[in-house]
Design an enzyme around this catalytic site. Sequence first.
Site, PDB file in Angstrom:
ATOM      1  CG  HIS A  92      -2.120  -0.909   1.034  1.00 52.27           C
ATOM      2  ND1 HIS A  92      -3.046  -0.771   0.018  1.00 52.27           N
ATOM      3  CD2 HIS A  92      -2.487  -2.006   1.727  1.00 52.27           C
ATOM      4  CE1 HIS A  92      -3.937  -1.736   0.107  1.00 52.27           C
ATOM      5  NE2 HIS A  92      -3.624  -2.503   1.123  1.00 52.27           N
ATOM      6  CG  ASP A 148      -2.060  -3.834   5.057  1.00 49.00           C
ATOM      7  OD1 ASP A 148      -1.208  -2.926   5.032  1.00 49.00           O
ATOM      8  OD2 ASP A 148      -3.245  -3.644   4.737  1.00 49.00           O
ATOM      9  CD  GLU A 149      -5.015  -5.882   1.693  1.00 51.22           C
ATOM     10  OE1 GLU A 149      -4.968  -4.688   1.336  1.00 51.22           O
ATOM     11  OE2 GLU A 149      -6.090  -6.498   1.854  1.00 51.22           O
ATOM     12  CB  VAL A 150       3.560  -7.029   0.634  1.00 49.28           C
ATOM     13  CG1 VAL A 150       4.741  -6.461  -0.157  1.00 49.28           C
ATOM     14  CG2 VAL A 150       3.533  -6.435   2.039  1.00 49.28           C
TER      15      VAL A 150
END
Length: 474
Positions: A92, A148-150
């Site tokens: 992100h 998060d959410e790499v």
Amino acid sequence: MPGSSLGALRLVHLDLKGAPPRVSYLAQIFPLFHTLGANGLLVEYEDTFPYEGELKPLQASHAYSPSEIKEILHLAKLHKLEVIPLVQTFGHMEFVLKHEEFAHLREVATFPNALNPHREESLVLVGAMIEQVAALHGGLRWFHIGADEVYYLGEGEESKQWLQQEGNTAEKLCLAHMKAVAGHLLSTHPAVKPIVWDDMLRGMSEETLAESGIAPLVEPMIWDYAADLDVSSRVLLVDKYRRCGFPKLWFASAFKGATGVNQSLTLIGHHLKNHLQWLKVAESLAADGLQGIALTGWQRYDHFSVLCELLPVGIPSLAVCLQTIENGGYSEQVKETVEKLLGISNLEVDTFMSECSGTFPGSDILSLVTQISFYLKPSVDELLERNRYVTGWFSLYHRKRKLVHPISLHHFQPQALSLLSKWNGVRQELQAALEKVFYAPAVDEWLEENVQPNLQRLQEVMDDLDGAIQAPSS
């Protein structure tokens, strides 16, 4: 104390990307947060922080000034809300990597979401971001470094080469970067503990996590926003993290911004169920290792997506969720307390609130957004798609050729004028209310996304009608 099974800290997440509230509005709602049971804020600045020097391009046009940040922190302290800043340092990263100056630090050259963990310059960049944010925040106990959410980690050219070497995995790559960022924070601010989102850690084996040495450095924040959150799987996950050596953990629920990327109204029932499930998770665990819970309130799904529910729209949901945690469950008493504190006559949790006439700060925005969400498009559709005089005597064919039967005019022109006048009035009222709470970019975006398309359809019909009336009859 009721609700203490979820840890000592109850953080309200302020996701500032896209619609940062004016400081004057935060001054109105911080006392309410405290009254409802919050004692902390998780502040995700993204592009609203006043970055300086080489980081200045990260600032949005509506970023807070340093003095405004200090005022926000002063207001938080005044209302006993401990502040934990959140700065994304891995995934992100769109708000950073979209800029030409930093595009060379992308993991995948064409995608601006994830940082390349192989470059020393990447760590220098996130270190500088952390330092500038920490410098404006005195007395911090925690600092959330995101992670998060790499997405697409391991798919960059440098990663592909690195992964070809024996023993290297994407998991090790992820952990190495997390450790490097956490290590930097701890070396410069030894009293501040890094927090990370846990999703990149969840699927890793206990052996991988234990051997990595990550556990002493960070506190994972386990997030799950589902109404049907699986209690047993979350309990097992907590047990796993504890066996891997993480001494302290956090939970993260959601009070808004987790049920639809372009959602405009908050379905309280979904978020209430989510918190009731988290209470069950907490009841199944020893409370000593749980620091607290962050009630997330996402404003965008990512930097490039549209706005979802605005903060004032989500306040009743936040109130229900905080009071549910405070009281260890939901009851008629909780409902009455929320109604009293927000000035709402009838709180509806299982459906969208049909009418809202609360007295809480921003309640006028909720009321007008509700009106628009329920009635604007249906009323325009009713006229343009179901009125037989429009569909039969003023269709696209007629409009293009400037043809209109004078009799049919009497059957829809007054209604169209009345509808356009009514919704223009509502739009102006909402714009005035929004401008008291938000800066121009957020106001313009919300109206352009949610109001203008239908008003434009109406306006175009009226313009075509004027053109047809004035056209010489053939």
